[in-house]
Design a protein around this motif. Structure first.
Motif, mmCIF file in Angstrom:
data_model
loop_
_atom_site.group_PDB
_atom_site.id
_atom_site.type_symbol
_atom_site.label_atom_id
_atom_site.label_comp_id
_atom_site.label_asym_id
_atom_site.label_seq_id
_atom_site.Cartn_x
_atom_site.Cartn_y
_atom_site.Cartn_z
ATOM 1 N N GLY A 97 0.786 -1.230 0.000
ATOM 2 C CA GLY A 97 0.000 0.000 0.000
ATOM 3 C C GLY A 97 0.818 1.280 0.000
ATOM 4 N N ASN A 125 1.940 1.445 3.644
ATOM 5 C CA ASN A 125 1.101 2.663 3.590
ATOM 6 C C ASN A 125 1.913 3.940 3.773
ATOM 7 O OD1 ASN A 125 -1.269 1.014 3.337
ATOM 8 N ND2 ASN A 125 -1.197 0.681 5.552
ATOM 9 N N SER A 201 -2.591 8.185 6.223
ATOM 10 C CA SER A 201 -3.189 6.903 5.824
ATOM 11 C C SER A 201 -4.097 7.077 4.618
ATOM 12 C CB SER A 201 -3.966 6.299 6.996
ATOM 13 O OG SER A 201 -3.106 6.019 8.079
ATOM 14 N N GLN A 202 -4.870 8.168 4.618
ATOM 15 C CA GLN A 202 -5.796 8.409 3.516
ATOM 16 C C GLN A 202 -5.048 8.671 2.212
ATOM 17 O OE1 GLN A 202 -9.195 8.062 3.699
ATOM 18 N NE2 GLN A 202 -8.966 8.171 1.476
ATOM 19 N N THR A 205 -4.084 5.389 0.729
ATOM 20 C CA THR A 205 -5.257 4.722 0.147
ATOM 21 C C THR A 205 -5.645 5.361 -1.185
ATOM 22 O OG1 THR A 205 -6.095 4.157 2.347
ATOM 23 C CG2 THR A 205 -7.678 4.123 0.527
ATOM 24 N N THR A 208 -3.305 4.192 -3.865
ATOM 25 C CA THR A 208 -3.562 2.803 -4.251
ATOM 26 C C THR A 208 -4.717 2.730 -5.242
ATOM 27 O OG1 THR A 208 -2.735 1.928 -2.145
ATOM 28 C CG2 THR A 208 -4.229 0.520 -3.399
ATOM 29 N N ASN A 209 -5.777 3.483 -4.976
ATOM 30 C CA ASN A 209 -6.927 3.505 -5.888
ATOM 31 C C ASN A 209 -6.554 4.137 -7.224
ATOM 32 O OD1 ASN A 209 -8.520 2.351 -3.888
ATOM 33 N ND2 ASN A 209 -9.219 4.325 -3.103
#
Length: 272
Positions: A97, A125, A201-202, A205, A208-209
């Motif tokens: 991530g 991450n 963290s966001q 994410t 990753t998307n």
């Protein structure tokens, strides 16, 4: 492929072979004055010595990136355009991530002056910003390295810590949990807020998307790309007055046609 298609294909092959033959004759005539254009031999994944990169099937490595030697990239991670991860004299490990953004450089050191072995380890991450340089360092889970930052040999960025954009983290510097460091050389600036820690963290994410979108686009074949281009051109939404000036009549599919009550001005124009 029909008879005509096969004939065209064969003729095309003959022309290409003839062109190559003419090129070889021209090269021989030029002799020592020859300038030969070579096709780029860039490889996104390249083995070195007895080591080859290991990239998870769900990771994204962009075209134009270079992942070389003893490098491992975990699930859902993304290595973006222009990045170089060079694991030649030591190893590079990238967790799950994590995103290493465009033009970032990750390298290693065999040993430092003290004789310590210095691989580069990047946790899960983690966000590494555009143009950052990481050399023989460790970045723990859910840390953030800003754009253009430089981390030198033996430096450590702990979990939920942030290196500000453009910062220079000197050798063997430790950036503790939950702190922001910036400047040249990097020094403590302040504590991270809970919102900023959540943002780290966001951010991972989100990347990753986004990587999934880029991976899907890069996997498209030529015919699919050309079809999408023609559809965009055909159904492009232009101003009606502009279209009338250039004499273009566009076919609008039913699914793109809005009811008149959605655009009341349009309905009044048609009625008048």
């Amino acid at each position: 492929m029909g008879t005509l298609g096969r004939a065209i294909y064969v003729v095309g092959s003959w022309i290409r072979v003839a062109g190559q033959a003419v090129d070889r004759v021209g090269c021989s005539l030029q002799g020592s004055h020859l300038f030969e254009e070579r096709v780029s031999r860039h490889r996104t994944l390249m083995n070195l010595f007895d080591k080859d990169p290991v990239v998870d099937k769900d990771a994204f490595v962009a075209p134009g990136a270079s992942v070389i030697g003893d490098v491992q990239v975990g699930r859902g991670s993304s290595i973006w355009y222009g990045c170089v991860l060079r694991g030649d004299v030591n190893s590079i490990r990238v967790g799950s991530g994590t995103n290493i953004q465009d033009n970032a450089l990750v390298h290693v050191a065999k040993t430092n002056i003290s004789g310590n072995v210095l691989p580069t380890t990047i946790g899960n991450n983690v966000t590494v910003g555009h143009g950052a340089v990481l050399h023989g360092c460790t970045v723990e889970d859910e840390a953030f390295v800003g754009m253009g930052a430089t981390l030198l040999d033996g430096s450590l960025v702990e979990k939920n810590a942030m290196v500000a954009a453009g910062a220079l983290v000197r050798q063997n510097t430790r950036i503790p949990f939950g702190e922001v460091w910036g400047g040249n050389p990097a020094k403590f600036m302040r504590k991270l807020t809970e919102e900023e820690i959540a943002f780290i963290s966001q951010s991972a994410t989100n990347y990753t998307n986004l990587a999934m979108v880029h991976a899907a686009e890069n996997n498209k074949g030529f015919q699919e790309i050309e079809l999408e281009k023609s559809l965009r051109k055909k159904f492009a939404r232009k101003d009606e007055e502009y279209d009338s000036m250039i004499g273009v009549v566009r076919e609008t599919p039913a699914e793109l046609t809005l009811p008149d009550n959605i655009l009341p001005d349009k309905a009044q124009k048609i009625a008048s």
